[in-house]
Scaffold this motif. Sequence first.
Motif, short mmCIF file in Angstrom:
data_model
loop_
_atom_site.label_atom_id
_atom_site.label_comp_id
_atom_site.label_asym_id
_atom_site.label_seq_id
_atom_site.Cartn_x
_atom_site.Cartn_y
_atom_site.Cartn_z
N LEU A 154 0.47 -1.20 0.32
CA LEU A 154 0.33 -0.86 0.20
C LEU A 154 0.91 1.54 -0.11
O LEU A 154 0.39 2.02 -0.84
CB LEU A 154 -1.35 -0.15 1.12
CG LEU A 154 -2.23 -1.28 1.04
CD1 LEU A 154 -2.58 -1.16 2.73
CD2 LEU A 154 -2.89 -0.82 0.08
N ASP A 155 2.16 1.55 0.90
CA ASP A 155 2.55 2.37 0.30
C ASP A 155 3.24 2.54 -0.76
O ASP A 155 3.53 3.71 -1.24
CB ASP A 155 3.90 2.23 1.93
CG ASP A 155 3.83 2.15 3.07
OD1 ASP A 155 3.17 3.42 3.48
OD2 ASP A 155 4.17 1.41 4.05
N GLU A 156 4.04 1.50 -1.75
CA GLU A 156 4.30 1.13 -2.85
C GLU A 156 2.86 1.96 -3.98
O GLU A 156 3.47 3.05 -4.59
CB GLU A 156 4.24 0.35 -3.63
CG GLU A 156 5.48 -0.19 -3.25
CD GLU A 156 5.56 -1.75 -2.95
OE1 GLU A 156 4.94 -2.64 -4.16
OE2 GLU A 156 6.92 -2.04 -2.87
N LEU A 157 2.11 1.39 -3.53
CA LEU A 157 0.66 2.44 -4.43
C LEU A 157 0.31 3.88 -3.61
O LEU A 157 -0.11 4.78 -4.45
CB LEU A 157 -0.56 1.43 -3.88
CG LEU A 157 -0.58 0.02 -4.74
CD1 LEU A 157 -1.62 -0.54 -4.48
CD2 LEU A 157 -0.15 0.35 -6.18
N GLY A 158 1.12 4.38 -3.07
CA GLY A 158 1.06 5.43 -2.45
C GLY A 158 -0.61 5.82 -1.12
O GLY A 158 -1.20 6.95 -0.93
N PHE A 159 -0.33 4.75 -0.39
CA PHE A 159 -1.95 4.78 0.47
C PHE A 159 -0.78 5.13 1.66
O PHE A 159 -0.28 5.07 1.94
CB PHE A 159 -2.65 3.53 0.00
CG PHE A 159 -3.35 3.09 -1.12
CD1 PHE A 159 -4.84 3.72 -0.28
CD2 PHE A 159 -3.29 2.97 -1.95
CE1 PHE A 159 -5.45 3.33 -1.69
CE2 PHE A 159 -3.66 2.61 -2.64
CZ PHE A 159 -5.05 3.34 -2.64
N PHE A 160 -1.66 6.05 2.27
CA PHE A 160 -1.23 6.84 3.90
C PHE A 160 -2.01 6.36 4.66
O PHE A 160 -3.44 6.93 4.80
CB PHE A 160 -0.82 7.93 3.97
CG PHE A 160 -0.20 8.60 2.26
CD1 PHE A 160 -0.51 9.30 1.52
CD2 PHE A 160 1.08 8.00 2.49
CE1 PHE A 160 0.26 9.61 0.19
CE2 PHE A 160 2.44 8.99 1.51
CZ PHE A 160 1.30 9.59 0.41
N PRO A 161 -1.58 5.87 5.53
CA PRO A 161 -2.73 5.32 6.05
C PRO A 161 -3.40 6.19 7.39
O PRO A 161 -2.79 8.19 7.88
CB PRO A 161 -1.60 4.51 7.82
CG PRO A 161 -0.67 5.26 7.44
CD PRO A 161 -0.32 5.47 6.05
#
Length: 164
Positions: A154-161
């Motif tokens: 998800l970090d690779e996809l640009g999703f941020f918690p």
Amino acid sequence: MAKAISLIVSALCILAIADFAHAHEEYHVQGQIYCDTCRVQFATRIADPIEGAAVRLECRKRDGSENVTYSVEGLTDADGLYHLPVEGEHENEICEVILVKSPREDCSEQMDDFNRARVVCSSNSGIDNAGQVRYANALGFMIKEALPGCKQVLDELGFFPLHE
């Protein structure tokens, strides 16, 4: 007068033959079923294809009734792919591929809003030379708990918690 009648009869015969050929269309619906290993309700690079998942294609009239006019079921192969034959023309119907069952106990939860995919089973699709194959969006089941590698994906996809 005889020529006019002959032309009308010929035209009607040609229309009948065209309608007969149109009514015997056969399409092939293809798609993929996967295991959402991150519980994000879309396929990631660590999603797994599901072999042996059951899917069903259903067509219903567009009038809002729930009466099924056509139905066919199938199973996915080792790559999670299914191929469903569709007989006939379904121009005035809504056709959808629906998840039925996952063979995997650890990945059998259906996604709330993504457990079906619409597909056009008509030669009048608005696409020139669409051919006989129709592709449905990928559908998936979710794993019970997300895999540890999901944060990196998800970090690779640009999703941020939202919360840390």
